[in-house]
Scaffold this motif. Structure first.
Motif, PDB file in Angstrom:
ATOM      1  N   VAL A 107     -32.696  73.154 -12.617  1.00 41.42           N
ATOM      2  CA  VAL A 107     -32.709  72.270 -11.632  1.00 41.42           C
ATOM      3  C   VAL A 107     -31.686  72.300 -10.405  1.00 41.42           C
ATOM      4  O   VAL A 107     -31.636  72.498  -9.387  1.00 41.42           O
ATOM      5  CB  VAL A 107     -32.837  70.505 -11.767  1.00 41.42           C
TER       6      VAL A 107
ATOM      7  N   LEU B 284     -38.862  71.076  -7.692  1.00 43.44           N
ATOM      8  CA  LEU B 284     -38.972  72.161  -8.801  1.00 43.44           C
ATOM      9  C   LEU B 284     -40.235  71.584  -9.593  1.00 43.44           C
ATOM     10  O   LEU B 284     -40.281  70.460 -10.443  1.00 43.44           O
ATOM     11  CB  LEU B 284     -37.880  72.169  -9.476  1.00 43.44           C
TER      12      LEU B 284
ATOM     13  N   THR C 165     -37.136  62.543 -11.979  1.00 46.81           N
ATOM     14  CA  THR C 165     -38.275  63.444 -12.990  1.00 46.81           C
ATOM     15  C   THR C 165     -39.680  62.429 -12.519  1.00 46.81           C
ATOM     16  O   THR C 165     -39.563  61.458 -13.033  1.00 46.81           O
ATOM     17  CB  THR C 165     -38.168  63.341 -14.342  1.00 46.81           C
TER      18      THR C 165
ATOM     19  N   VAL D  90     -37.652  67.005 -10.438  1.00 41.30           N
ATOM     20  CA  VAL D  90     -38.628  67.916 -11.184  1.00 41.30           C
ATOM     21  C   VAL D  90     -39.969  67.034 -11.091  1.00 41.30           C
ATOM     22  O   VAL D  90     -40.050  65.848 -11.415  1.00 41.30           O
ATOM     23  CB  VAL D  90     -37.992  68.050 -12.693  1.00 41.30           C
TER      24      VAL D  90
END
Ligand code: SF4
Ligand code: SF4
Lengths: 432, 204
Positions: free
Chosen positions: A253, A191, A289, A261
């Motif tokens: 998410v 994402l 992340t 992410v």
């Protein structure tokens, strides 16, 4: 004459009087008033004088701590310069902590003792936020994010329209009608997030990153519901609002069942989500992340994208976003990428974790009432850029892009300001 | 033991108890729980936080202000040496004659540095604006302690004055900024922890 109520003052003091945080207690007790941090701060360098010495900001907060949380300060306030949280002190806090600090953290690494000065400034901002004293301009940016899902208040229609034409652009650029900017696709590996300045002012950086994803054969998507990587509540100091903004991205998410992410080129956004976000919501993220910078470097190292540096012939220099380097540890990655993407790369002096802030951090770009100050300190960055002789300044941060663009105009530098994705996209060799 | 010895011992106990309480509080609280995923190791950053980052080649507060840095260093070396000598004086261990002059020289260099730092604080408007009474008192009392230490090396008859002064210093340490004797280490630790988790330190 304004009088701040006792109730509000109590809310502010609660930030300091908690005796449960060793970090807070340490940094409240450590400054020895040597004044040697002065030259490390761009405010002081641009406007020498006692007002802009970083220790002054530390002392504003620490003197209140001494008054309300130490025995000496309670019994003999004059001895240690312990201050009451009165109207004058509060006004000075607003002016110095919001209006004269980009929270760049440079003074912290150079402090003779090791006082985390930007952390103390954050604590001071938290106090002011608890009193509802966030400057209206900054709060407006936070409110826009809370109300519309992005800090620029971009409507869904404008956002999707922009992405549609960017997709057409991408297809032309890549000469491939199948190139896509996927929206709200579920089950993707990535994402991707954006700084709302991108769809609003710098859409080409979106196309650039889309080109990188496409060339790497990545499984990715953007969201229309929550794509904003920024979190201006990190700057305002309003912890609850910061938590709401963080939680929204976390929820997205989950909703899109994304694997990880990827944080767009945004210094404070990447810091606020990756490092502060889990603490705002008091929960570790159950997903990975990383920043788009780290991801692009992975692509290069794994051979997923091929670059031809001769496509970028100009002399390129790099501006390091403070939050990314000094508070995020992403330092060498952007250098490795640039060395693979351009023919001539020159460093600014100083650079890396020692870099000088551009002046746009700390929410300064949102707080127009401090514009004059912001552009006064910008002179230092302008001189740094000039000294490199570069014609292109790359910075992996959209806030910095904005500030550098203003610096470019104000100081007539005649350079181009680009993001890292744009430079990489320009150097990509496409398989036909 | 004379009355002034007992006075100094009482002050020492007060000082050590107070500082220990500060230290214990930090120890008990430990690291605040950080929910973010670390990308580096605090353990790798600690040596850098305490040594590398403190070096005058790395720290702007040192290399841009070399005379102050050197003065500060001498001042602190003399302070620690003075404290060590205080313990020797207290238990009555005699100091070798040949050591007297080198020790006195270090103490005097420390005191001169301390006095210079004090003058700087008094005359520079920027420093004055940053200072409170505690800054002056702390600076002055440590400087006097160093001078007194140098003096008693040669004039033992000054021991009563020396011990009274040292007792005052010990009583004062926990009240003001001199407790950075503890908090300096805590601050370096906090920085090492913060920058280490985020892979900022040690720099590559
Ligand atoms: S360098 Fe550090 S200890 Fe010295 S005045 Fe600045 S913040 Fe305080
Ligand atoms: S954090 Fe940056 S802007 Fe703020 S006082 Fe320190 S050096 Fe200056």
């Amino acid at each position: 004459m304004k009088t701040y109520t006792d109730e509000k003052k109590a809310a502010a003091l609660a930030v300091l009087t908690t005796q449960a945080d060793a970090k807070l207690i340490t940094h409240m007790n450590s400054c020895v008033h040597c004044g040697l941090c002065a030259d490390s701060c761009i405010y002081y360098r641009a406007m020498p004088g006692e007002k802009y010495v970083p220790a002054k900001k530390v002392d504003l907060v620490a003197s209140i701590y001494r008054r309300y949380a130490t025995t000496t300060g309670k019994l003999f306030p004059k001895l240690t310069g312990a201050r009451n949280l009165d109207d004058a002190t509060i006004d000075e806090m607003i002016d110095l902590l919001y209006g004269a600090c980009t929270m760049c953290g440079r003074c912290t690494i150079h402090c003779s003792i090791g006082v985390d000065i930007s952390y103390v400034v954050r604590k001071g901002r938290e106090m002011l936020a608890n009193m509802d004293l966030v400057p209206a301009t900054l709060q407006k940016t936070v409110d826009a994010a809370l109300e519309t899902g992005n800090n620029m208040g971009i409507s869904d229609q404008d956002y999707t329209d922009t992405l549609e034409w960017l997709e057409e652009d991408l297809q032309m650029e890549m000469e491939n009608d199948n190139a896509k900017i996927p929206l709200n696709a579920t089950g993707k590996e990535i994402l991707y997030t954006l700084n709302p300045r991108e769809p609003k002012f710098f859409p080409l950086s979106i196309t650039a990153m889309a080109k990188v994803f496409e060339a790497a054969g990545e499984s990715w998507t953007l969201s229309t519901r929550m794509y904003d990587v920024t979190n201006y509540a990190y700057y305002s100091g309003h912890l609850e609002q910061a938590a709401i903004i963080t939680q929204r991205l976390v929820d997205e998410v989950h909703q899109l069942q994304a694997g990880k992410v990827v944080l767009a080129e945004c210094g404070h956004g990447s810091r606020a989500f990756r490092w502060e976000g889990p603490n705002y919501i008091q929960q570790a993220f159950p997903f990975e992340t990383i920043t788009s910078i780290e991801l692009m470097l992975q692509y290069i190292r794994e051979g997923r994208i091929r670059l031809d540096p001769s496509k970028n012939k100009e002399v390129v220099t790099l501006h390091d976003p403070c939050n990314l380097v000094r508070s995020g540890g992403v330092v060498q990655q952007q250098r490795e990428i640039l060395k693979a993407s351009v023919l001539r790369f020159v460093e600014m002096n100083p650079h890396g974790i020692d870099n000088l802030c551009c002046g746009g951090g700390g929410g300064q770009l949102a707080m127009s009432e401090y514009n004059d100050r912001r552009m006064s300190i910008a002179r230092i960055k302008a001189e740094q850029i000039k000294a490199t002789g570069a014609t292109v300044v790359v910075t992996p941060c959209h806030n910095c892009v904005d500030q550098l663009t203003q610096i470019n105009v104000t100081f007539k530098l005649g350079v181009q300001i680009k993001t890292l994705a744009e430079i990489v996209a320009d150097a990509i060799v496409l398989d036909k | 033991m004379d009355w002034y010895h007992w006075m100094a011992i009482a002050a020492l106990l007060f000082c050590l108890t107070s500082l220990s309480l500060h230290l214990l509080r930090l120890w008990r609280l430990g690291n605040h729980h950080d929910f973010s995923t670390p990308t580096g190791k605090p353990s790798a950053a600690m040596p850098y936080a305490f040594v590398g980052a403190m070096s005058p080649t790395r720290k702007e507060s040192a290399y841009l202000h070399l005379p102050t840095y050197v003065g500060g260093l001498l001042y602190h070396i003399a302070t620690f040496l003075g404290i060590a000598l205080f313990f020797l004086f207290l238990v009555g261990i005699e100091i070798f004659q040949w050591l007297m002059w080198p020790l006195a020289l270090i103490m005097i260099m420390g005191a001169v540095s301390g006095a210079a730092i004090l003058v700087k604080r008094m005359v520079k408007p920027q420093m004055r604006a940053l200072s409170n009474p505690d800054d002056y008192i702390s600076n002055l009392i440590v400087t006097l302690f160093q001078l007194a230490t140098a003096a008693v090396l040669f004039w033992p008859q000054l021991f009563p004055v020396y011990f009274v002064l040292t007792a005052l210093l010990l009583l004062y340490i926990p009240l003001g900024k001199l407790k950075h004797a503890i908090y300096f280490f805590a601050a370096r630790y906090q920085l090492g922890y913060f920058f280490g988790r985020r892979n900022v330190w040690p720099p590559r």
